[in-house]
Scaffold this motif. Structure first.
Motif, short mmCIF file in Angstrom:
data_model
loop_
_atom_site.label_atom_id
_atom_site.label_comp_id
_atom_site.label_asym_id
_atom_site.label_seq_id
_atom_site.Cartn_x
_atom_site.Cartn_y
_atom_site.Cartn_z
N CYS A 1 0.83 -1.21 0.00
CA CYS A 1 0.00 0.00 0.00
C CYS A 1 0.86 1.25 0.00
CB CYS A 1 -0.92 0.00 1.22
SG CYS A 1 -2.22 -1.26 1.16
N LEU A 2 1.99 1.23 0.69
CA LEU A 2 2.87 2.40 0.73
C LEU A 2 3.71 2.52 -0.54
CD1 LEU A 2 4.10 2.18 4.43
CD2 LEU A 2 2.46 3.79 3.49
N LEU A 3 3.97 1.40 -1.20
CA LEU A 3 4.77 1.43 -2.42
C LEU A 3 4.01 2.08 -3.57
CD1 LEU A 3 7.56 0.42 -3.42
CD2 LEU A 3 6.42 -1.65 -4.20
N ASN A 4 2.72 1.78 -3.68
CA ASN A 4 1.86 2.37 -4.72
C ASN A 4 0.58 2.87 -4.06
OD1 ASN A 4 3.45 1.73 -7.13
ND2 ASN A 4 2.98 -0.39 -6.62
N PRO A 5 0.64 4.02 -3.38
CA PRO A 5 -0.49 4.43 -2.53
C PRO A 5 -1.75 4.81 -3.30
CG PRO A 5 1.19 6.14 -2.60
CD PRO A 5 1.78 4.95 -3.27
N TRP A 6 -1.65 5.14 -4.59
CA TRP A 6 -2.83 5.63 -5.31
C TRP A 6 -3.42 4.61 -6.29
CZ3 TRP A 6 -4.40 9.19 -2.44
CH2 TRP A 6 -3.51 10.10 -1.86
N ARG A 7 -2.90 3.42 -6.33
CA ARG A 7 -3.51 2.41 -7.18
C ARG A 7 -4.82 1.95 -6.55
NH1 ARG A 7 -0.46 -3.31 -6.09
NH2 ARG A 7 -0.65 -3.28 -3.83
N MET A 8 -5.69 1.37 -7.34
CA MET A 8 -7.00 0.97 -6.87
C MET A 8 -6.99 -0.50 -6.43
SD MET A 8 -8.41 3.84 -7.13
CE MET A 8 -10.09 3.42 -6.64
N ILE A 9 -7.58 -0.75 -5.28
CA ILE A 9 -7.74 -2.10 -4.75
C ILE A 9 -9.24 -2.37 -4.61
CG2 ILE A 9 -7.38 -3.58 -2.74
CD1 ILE A 9 -4.74 -2.23 -2.28
N ILE A 10 -9.67 -3.52 -5.10
CA ILE A 10 -11.08 -3.88 -5.05
C ILE A 10 -11.37 -4.56 -3.71
CG2 ILE A 10 -12.95 -5.14 -6.15
CD1 ILE A 10 -11.85 -2.86 -7.80
N PHE B 1 -14.49 -6.14 -1.32
CA PHE B 1 -15.87 -6.63 -1.41
C PHE B 1 -16.60 -6.30 -0.12
CE2 PHE B 1 -13.74 -9.06 -4.64
CZ PHE B 1 -14.68 -9.08 -5.66
N ALA B 2 -17.52 -5.34 -0.21
CA ALA B 2 -18.34 -4.92 0.93
C ALA B 2 -19.74 -5.50 0.74
CB ALA B 2 -18.40 -3.40 1.02
N GLU B 3 -20.08 -6.46 1.59
CA GLU B 3 -21.37 -7.14 1.45
C GLU B 3 -21.53 -7.69 0.03
OE1 GLU B 3 -23.21 -7.76 3.92
OE2 GLU B 3 -22.21 -6.48 5.41
N PHE B 4 -20.47 -8.30 -0.48
CA PHE B 4 -20.43 -8.94 -1.80
C PHE B 4 -20.48 -7.93 -2.95
CE2 PHE B 4 -22.35 -12.02 1.11
CZ PHE B 4 -21.43 -13.07 0.98
N LEU B 5 -20.41 -6.65 -2.67
CA LEU B 5 -20.37 -5.63 -3.72
C LEU B 5 -18.94 -5.14 -3.89
CD1 LEU B 5 -23.55 -3.53 -2.80
CD2 LEU B 5 -23.32 -5.28 -4.60
N PRO B 6 -18.40 -5.15 -5.12
CA PRO B 6 -17.02 -4.69 -5.33
C PRO B 6 -16.91 -3.18 -5.12
CG PRO B 6 -18.07 -5.20 -7.42
CD PRO B 6 -19.02 -5.63 -6.36
N LEU B 7 -16.00 -2.77 -4.27
CA LEU B 7 -15.81 -1.35 -3.95
C LEU B 7 -14.35 -0.99 -4.20
CD1 LEU B 7 -16.88 1.32 -2.69
CD2 LEU B 7 -16.20 0.40 -0.46
N PRO B 8 -14.05 -0.17 -5.22
CA PRO B 8 -12.66 0.21 -5.47
C PRO B 8 -12.20 1.30 -4.49
CG PRO B 8 -14.10 1.21 -7.12
CD PRO B 8 -14.98 0.35 -6.25
N LEU B 9 -11.04 1.10 -3.89
CA LEU B 9 -10.48 2.06 -2.95
C LEU B 9 -9.01 2.31 -3.28
CD1 LEU B 9 -11.78 0.79 0.54
CD2 LEU B 9 -12.60 2.77 -0.75
N PRO B 10 -8.53 3.55 -3.14
CA PRO B 10 -7.08 3.78 -3.26
C PRO B 10 -6.33 2.97 -2.20
CG PRO B 10 -8.28 5.86 -3.22
CD PRO B 10 -9.27 4.80 -2.86
N ALA B 11 -5.16 2.48 -2.55
CA ALA B 11 -4.42 1.61 -1.64
C ALA B 11 -4.16 2.28 -0.29
CB ALA B 11 -3.09 1.21 -2.28
N LEU B 12 -3.91 3.61 -0.30
CA LEU B 12 -3.63 4.31 0.95
C LEU B 12 -4.85 4.30 1.86
CD1 LEU B 12 -1.27 5.83 2.24
CD2 LEU B 12 -2.26 7.96 1.37
N LEU B 13 -6.05 4.49 1.28
CA LEU B 13 -7.27 4.46 2.07
C LEU B 13 -7.57 3.05 2.55
CD1 LEU B 13 -9.73 5.95 3.17
CD2 LEU B 13 -10.86 5.60 0.96
N TYR B 14 -7.36 2.09 1.68
CA TYR B 14 -7.56 0.69 2.07
C TYR B 14 -6.63 0.31 3.22
CZ TYR B 14 -6.99 -4.38 1.81
OH TYR B 14 -6.87 -5.71 2.12
N GLY B 15 -5.34 0.70 3.12
CA GLY B 15 -4.39 0.39 4.18
C GLY B 15 -4.75 1.07 5.49
N GLY B 16 -5.24 2.32 5.42
CA GLY B 16 -5.64 3.03 6.62
C GLY B 16 -6.81 2.35 7.30
N ALA B 17 -7.80 1.92 6.51
CA ALA B 17 -8.95 1.21 7.08
C ALA B 17 -8.52 -0.15 7.62
CB ALA B 17 -10.03 1.03 6.02
#
Length: 253
Positions: free
Chosen positions: A191-200, A202-218
């Motif tokens: 996540c720190l190496l490529n903080p702005w790439r998108m990571i999918i 699955f929230a309640e089986f729905l695909p949710l794209p998030l930036p890697a930095l936000l995903y890592g923070g959560a």
């Protein structure tokens, strides 16, 4: 005639000598190019691969070896005496001094097939990228170091939680196992190496794209909230039996 010829030849020779001396002096005062040019730091590049492609290069034996070792220990849980496996492949404050090797063996051990699958799938996707940037030897040092720090953090968490209880209600330390702390180090590094790439996600089986930095923070906030008993809407993980201290320790490595 000889004198006249010498006089005519002398003015032609002097400019050539002076020009040569000036050129040599100017070159002598110039520094070599290597001394004036600072070496450029090599740019970190990570290998690109498709969604389900196998790791390539040195990432293949490293990731494959780690997954194989975890699967081997899980298989041992199915055939070996559970008392032996519990003693040597789980971590507890009560007997860690008697069995110090459990600081390492416990993060190759998993309680269930779903526990193993979740950690190994995560390692499969995030491990090769970290290996491509760090190299195999450094990645293994980070992975192993994160596992040790994660286990140490969980021991400290268990001790603190028991110390807060009234002496009458204190219990034996829970037993811990799992590679999540070590795997979390690879996730955080990616996540720190490529903080702005998108990571999918699955929230309640729905695909949710998030930036890697936000995903890592959560990812980190989920365990921090549970560790300090702070509820974060849509993030906090209040499930029982999860070693949140180990997750945080491995992530911070």
């Amino acid at each position: 005639m000889l004198i006249a010829a010498a006089r005519r030849a002398a003015p032609r020779a002097a400019p050539c000598c002076i020009g040569t001396v000036r050129t040599a002096t100017r070159r002598a005062h110039q520094l070599p190019r290597a001394a004036t040019t600072a070496p450029r730091r090599p740019k970190i590049t990570t290998p690109r691969r498709s969604f389900l492609a196998l790791p390539q290069g040195e990432a293949l034996p490293v990731v494959g070896g780690l997954i194989g070792a975890n699967c081997l220990v899980y298989g041992a849980w199915q055939v070996v005496d559970p008392r032996v496996m519990t003693r040597h492949f789980t971590l507890s404050n009560d007997d860690v001094l008697q069995y110090p090797h459990t600081l390492v063996t416990s993060f190759f051990s998993h309680a269930s097939g779903w526990h193993l699958l979740g950690n190994m799938v995560t390692l499969f996707f995030f491990g090769p990228e970290a290996i491509g940037a760090l190299g195999a030897a450094r990645f293994l040092a980070v992975y192993g170091g994160a596992g040790l720090v994660a286990n140490s953090a969980q021991l400290a968490t268990n001790a603190y939680a028991n110390m807060r209880r009234d002496p009458y209600f204190r219990t034996r330390s829970p037993r811990c196992l799992g590679a999540s702390g070590a795997v979390n180090a690879a996730v955080a590094y990616g996540c720190l190496l490529n903080p702005w790439r998108m990571i999918i996600v699955f929230a309640e089986f729905l695909p949710l794209p998030l930036p890697a930095l936000l995903y890592g923070g959560a990812f980190l906030a989920k365990d921090l909230g549970a560790l300090f008993d702070v509820h974060i809407p849509y993030v906090s993980d209040r499930a029982h039996g999860i070693a949140h201290g180990a997750h945080v320790g491995g992530t911070l490595v």
